[in-house]
Design a protein around this motif. Structure first.
Motif, short mmCIF file in Angstrom:
data_model
loop_
_atom_site.label_atom_id
_atom_site.label_comp_id
_atom_site.label_asym_id
_atom_site.label_seq_id
_atom_site.Cartn_x
_atom_site.Cartn_y
_atom_site.Cartn_z
N THR A 1 0.83 -1.20 0.00
CA THR A 1 0.00 0.00 0.00
C THR A 1 0.87 1.26 0.00
O THR A 1 0.60 2.22 -0.73
CB THR A 1 -0.96 -0.02 1.21
N ALA A 2 1.94 1.27 0.79
CA ALA A 2 2.85 2.41 0.82
C ALA A 2 3.56 2.58 -0.51
O ALA A 2 3.78 3.71 -0.98
CB ALA A 2 3.86 2.24 1.95
N TYR A 3 3.93 1.47 -1.14
CA TYR A 3 4.59 1.50 -2.45
C TYR A 3 3.68 2.19 -3.47
O TYR A 3 4.12 3.07 -4.22
CB TYR A 3 4.90 0.06 -2.85
N TYR A 4 2.40 1.82 -3.49
CA TYR A 4 1.47 2.43 -4.45
C TYR A 4 1.12 3.87 -4.07
O TYR A 4 0.91 4.70 -4.95
CB TYR A 4 0.23 1.57 -4.62
N ALA B 1 9.47 8.84 -6.09
CA ALA B 1 10.37 7.72 -6.39
C ALA B 1 11.15 7.29 -5.16
O ALA B 1 11.37 6.09 -4.96
CB ALA B 1 11.32 8.09 -7.53
N ALA B 2 11.55 8.24 -4.32
CA ALA B 2 12.29 7.89 -3.10
C ALA B 2 11.43 7.02 -2.18
O ALA B 2 11.94 6.07 -1.56
CB ALA B 2 12.74 9.14 -2.36
N GLY B 3 10.15 7.29 -2.12
CA GLY B 3 9.25 6.47 -1.32
C GLY B 3 9.10 5.07 -1.88
O GLY B 3 9.04 4.09 -1.13
N MET B 4 9.08 4.96 -3.20
CA MET B 4 9.02 3.64 -3.82
C MET B 4 10.31 2.88 -3.53
O MET B 4 10.27 1.69 -3.20
CB MET B 4 8.80 3.77 -5.33
N LEU B 5 11.45 3.55 -3.67
CA LEU B 5 12.73 2.91 -3.41
C LEU B 5 12.86 2.45 -1.97
O LEU B 5 13.48 1.42 -1.69
CB LEU B 5 13.88 3.84 -3.78
N ALA B 6 12.26 3.19 -1.04
CA ALA B 6 12.30 2.82 0.38
C ALA B 6 11.54 1.52 0.64
O ALA B 6 11.82 0.82 1.62
CB ALA B 6 11.74 3.94 1.24
N ALA B 7 10.60 1.18 -0.24
CA ALA B 7 9.78 -0.02 -0.05
C ALA B 7 10.40 -1.28 -0.62
O ALA B 7 9.89 -2.38 -0.40
CB ALA B 7 8.39 0.20 -0.67
N VAL B 8 11.52 -1.14 -1.36
CA VAL B 8 12.10 -2.30 -2.03
C VAL B 8 13.47 -2.65 -1.45
O VAL B 8 14.17 -1.80 -0.90
CB VAL B 8 12.21 -2.09 -3.56
N SER C 1 12.88 6.86 -12.76
CA SER C 1 13.24 8.16 -13.34
C SER C 1 12.72 8.26 -14.78
O SER C 1 12.13 9.27 -15.16
CB SER C 1 14.75 8.34 -13.30
N HIS C 2 12.93 7.21 -15.55
CA HIS C 2 12.45 7.19 -16.94
C HIS C 2 10.93 7.31 -16.98
O HIS C 2 10.39 8.09 -17.77
CB HIS C 2 12.90 5.89 -17.62
N MET C 3 10.25 6.56 -16.15
CA MET C 3 8.78 6.59 -16.13
C MET C 3 8.27 7.98 -15.78
O MET C 3 7.29 8.45 -16.35
CB MET C 3 8.24 5.55 -15.14
N GLY C 4 8.95 8.66 -14.86
CA GLY C 4 8.52 9.99 -14.44
C GLY C 4 8.62 11.03 -15.54
O GLY C 4 7.91 12.04 -15.52
N VAL C 5 9.48 10.79 -16.52
CA VAL C 5 9.66 11.71 -17.64
C VAL C 5 8.70 11.37 -18.78
O VAL C 5 8.15 12.25 -19.42
CB VAL C 5 11.12 11.67 -18.14
N SER C 6 8.50 10.09 -19.03
CA SER C 6 7.73 9.64 -20.18
C SER C 6 6.22 9.53 -19.93
O SER C 6 5.44 9.61 -20.88
CB SER C 6 8.25 8.29 -20.66
N TYR C 7 5.84 9.34 -18.69
CA TYR C 7 4.43 9.08 -18.36
C TYR C 7 4.04 9.82 -17.08
O TYR C 7 4.85 9.99 -16.18
CB TYR C 7 4.20 7.58 -18.11
#
Length: 136
Positions: free
Chosen positions: A10-13, A21-28, A53-59
Protein backbone atom coordinates in the motif's frame (compact mmCIF):
# COMPACT_ATOMS: atom_id res chain seq x y z
CA UNK A 1 3.12 -10.77 8.73
CA UNK A 2 0.32 -10.30 6.20
CA UNK A 3 -0.49 -6.89 7.74
CA UNK A 4 3.12 -5.79 7.22
CA UNK A 5 3.08 -7.01 3.61
CA UNK A 6 -0.22 -5.22 2.94
CA UNK A 7 1.15 -2.01 4.49
CA UNK A 8 4.35 -2.24 2.40
CA UNK A 9 2.49 -2.74 -0.90
CA UNK A 10 0.00 0.00 0.00
CA UNK A 11 2.85 2.41 0.82
CA UNK A 12 4.59 1.50 -2.45
CA UNK A 13 1.47 2.43 -4.45
CA UNK A 14 0.86 5.58 -2.39
CA UNK A 15 4.41 6.67 -3.25
CA UNK A 16 3.80 5.81 -6.92
CA UNK A 17 0.64 7.92 -7.01
CA UNK A 18 2.44 10.80 -5.30
CA UNK A 19 5.27 10.68 -7.84
CA UNK A 20 7.60 9.91 -4.95
CA UNK A 21 10.37 7.72 -6.39
CA UNK A 22 12.29 7.89 -3.10
CA UNK A 23 9.25 6.47 -1.32
CA UNK A 24 9.02 3.64 -3.82
CA UNK A 25 12.73 2.91 -3.41
CA UNK A 26 12.30 2.82 0.38
CA UNK A 27 9.78 -0.02 -0.05
CA UNK A 28 12.10 -2.30 -2.03
CA UNK A 29 15.15 -4.39 -1.15
CA UNK A 30 18.63 -3.56 -2.45
CA UNK A 31 18.47 -6.68 -4.64
CA UNK A 32 14.97 -5.99 -6.01
CA UNK A 33 13.97 -8.06 -9.03
CA UNK A 34 11.80 -5.90 -11.27
CA UNK A 35 9.92 -7.47 -14.16
CA UNK A 36 7.69 -5.46 -16.44
CA UNK A 37 5.21 -6.74 -18.99
CA UNK A 38 7.00 -7.99 -22.12
CA UNK A 39 10.29 -6.45 -20.96
CA UNK A 40 13.53 -7.57 -19.45
CA UNK A 41 14.42 -8.11 -15.81
CA UNK A 42 16.03 -5.29 -13.85
CA UNK A 43 18.11 -6.43 -10.90
CA UNK A 44 18.98 -4.13 -8.03
CA UNK A 45 17.81 -0.85 -6.59
CA UNK A 46 19.97 1.23 -8.97
CA UNK A 47 18.27 -0.25 -12.06
CA UNK A 48 14.87 0.16 -10.41
CA UNK A 49 15.68 3.83 -9.68
CA UNK A 50 16.63 4.35 -13.34
CA UNK A 51 13.30 2.85 -14.38
CA UNK A 52 11.38 5.12 -11.98
CA UNK A 53 13.24 8.16 -13.34
CA UNK A 54 12.45 7.19 -16.94
CA UNK A 55 8.78 6.59 -16.13
CA UNK A 56 8.52 9.99 -14.44
CA UNK A 57 9.66 11.71 -17.64
CA UNK A 58 7.73 9.64 -20.18
CA UNK A 59 4.43 9.08 -18.36
CA UNK A 60 2.21 10.67 -15.75
CA UNK A 61 0.12 7.93 -14.17
CA UNK A 62 -2.28 7.49 -11.31
CA UNK A 63 -3.40 4.06 -10.15
CA UNK A 64 -7.03 3.82 -9.11
CA UNK A 65 -9.27 1.09 -7.69
CA UNK A 66 -6.25 -0.66 -6.14
CA UNK A 67 -7.03 -3.97 -4.46
CA UNK A 68 -4.18 -5.71 -2.59
CA UNK A 69 -4.15 -9.45 -1.84
CA UNK A 70 -1.63 -10.99 0.59
CA UNK A 71 -0.88 -14.58 1.57
CA UNK A 72 -1.04 -15.58 5.24
CA UNK A 73 2.68 -15.48 5.97
CA UNK A 74 3.17 -12.12 4.21
CA UNK A 75 5.79 -13.36 1.75
CA UNK A 76 3.70 -12.88 -1.40
CA UNK A 77 1.18 -10.34 -2.54
CA UNK A 78 -0.73 -9.26 -5.61
CA UNK A 79 -2.51 -6.08 -6.60
CA UNK A 80 -5.07 -5.26 -9.25
CA UNK A 81 -5.65 -1.67 -10.35
CA UNK A 82 -6.57 0.64 -13.21
CA UNK A 83 -3.88 2.91 -14.66
CA UNK A 84 -5.05 6.40 -15.65
CA UNK A 85 -2.20 7.93 -17.59
CA UNK A 86 -0.84 10.53 -19.95
CA UNK A 87 1.91 9.69 -22.43
CA UNK A 88 4.35 12.61 -22.18
CA UNK A 89 7.57 11.69 -24.00
CA UNK A 90 8.10 9.09 -26.72
CA UNK A 91 9.47 5.83 -25.39
CA UNK A 92 11.85 4.14 -27.86
CA UNK A 93 10.08 1.51 -29.95
CA UNK A 94 6.61 2.78 -29.01
CA UNK A 95 4.23 5.18 -30.75
CA UNK A 96 5.03 8.90 -30.69
CA UNK A 97 3.92 10.71 -27.54
CA UNK A 98 1.59 13.67 -28.05
CA UNK A 99 0.04 13.93 -24.59
CA UNK A 100 -2.40 11.08 -25.24
CA UNK A 101 -4.38 9.77 -22.29
CA UNK A 102 -5.12 6.12 -21.56
CA UNK A 103 -6.99 3.95 -19.08
CA UNK A 104 -5.57 0.47 -18.69
CA UNK A 105 -6.35 -2.41 -16.32
CA UNK A 106 -3.17 -3.89 -14.82
CA UNK A 107 -1.84 -6.05 -12.01
CA UNK A 108 1.36 -6.79 -10.13
CA UNK A 109 2.76 -9.72 -8.18
CA UNK A 110 5.20 -9.33 -5.30
CA UNK A 111 7.65 -11.31 -3.20
CA UNK A 112 8.40 -9.75 0.18
CA UNK A 113 11.13 -10.31 2.73
CA UNK A 114 11.89 -8.48 5.96
CA UNK A 115 9.07 -5.99 5.36
CA UNK A 116 10.25 -4.94 1.91
CA UNK A 117 9.42 -5.85 -1.68
CA UNK A 118 12.06 -8.16 -3.17
CA UNK A 119 10.29 -8.80 -6.50
CA UNK A 120 7.63 -6.97 -8.44
CA UNK A 121 6.22 -8.28 -11.72
CA UNK A 122 3.70 -6.08 -13.53
CA UNK A 123 1.32 -7.12 -16.31
CA UNK A 124 -0.95 -5.13 -18.62
CA UNK A 125 -2.25 -5.47 -22.16
CA UNK A 126 0.39 -3.71 -24.27
CA UNK A 127 -1.72 -4.00 -27.44
CA UNK A 128 -4.57 -2.20 -25.66
CA UNK A 129 -2.21 0.59 -24.55
CA UNK A 130 -0.74 0.96 -28.07
CA UNK A 131 -4.22 1.15 -29.58
CA UNK A 132 -5.26 3.83 -27.07
CA UNK A 133 -2.22 6.05 -27.62
CA UNK A 134 -2.23 5.50 -31.40
CA UNK A 135 -5.84 6.69 -31.64
CA UNK A 136 -5.43 9.48 -29.06
Amino acid sequence: MSATARATVTAYYAAFNAGDAAGMLAAVTDDIEHRVNEGGVRLGKEKFAEFCSHMGVSYREELKDIVVFVNEDGTRAAAEFVVHGTYLKTDPGLPEARGQTYILPAGSFFDLKDGQISRVTTFYNLNDWVAQVSNG
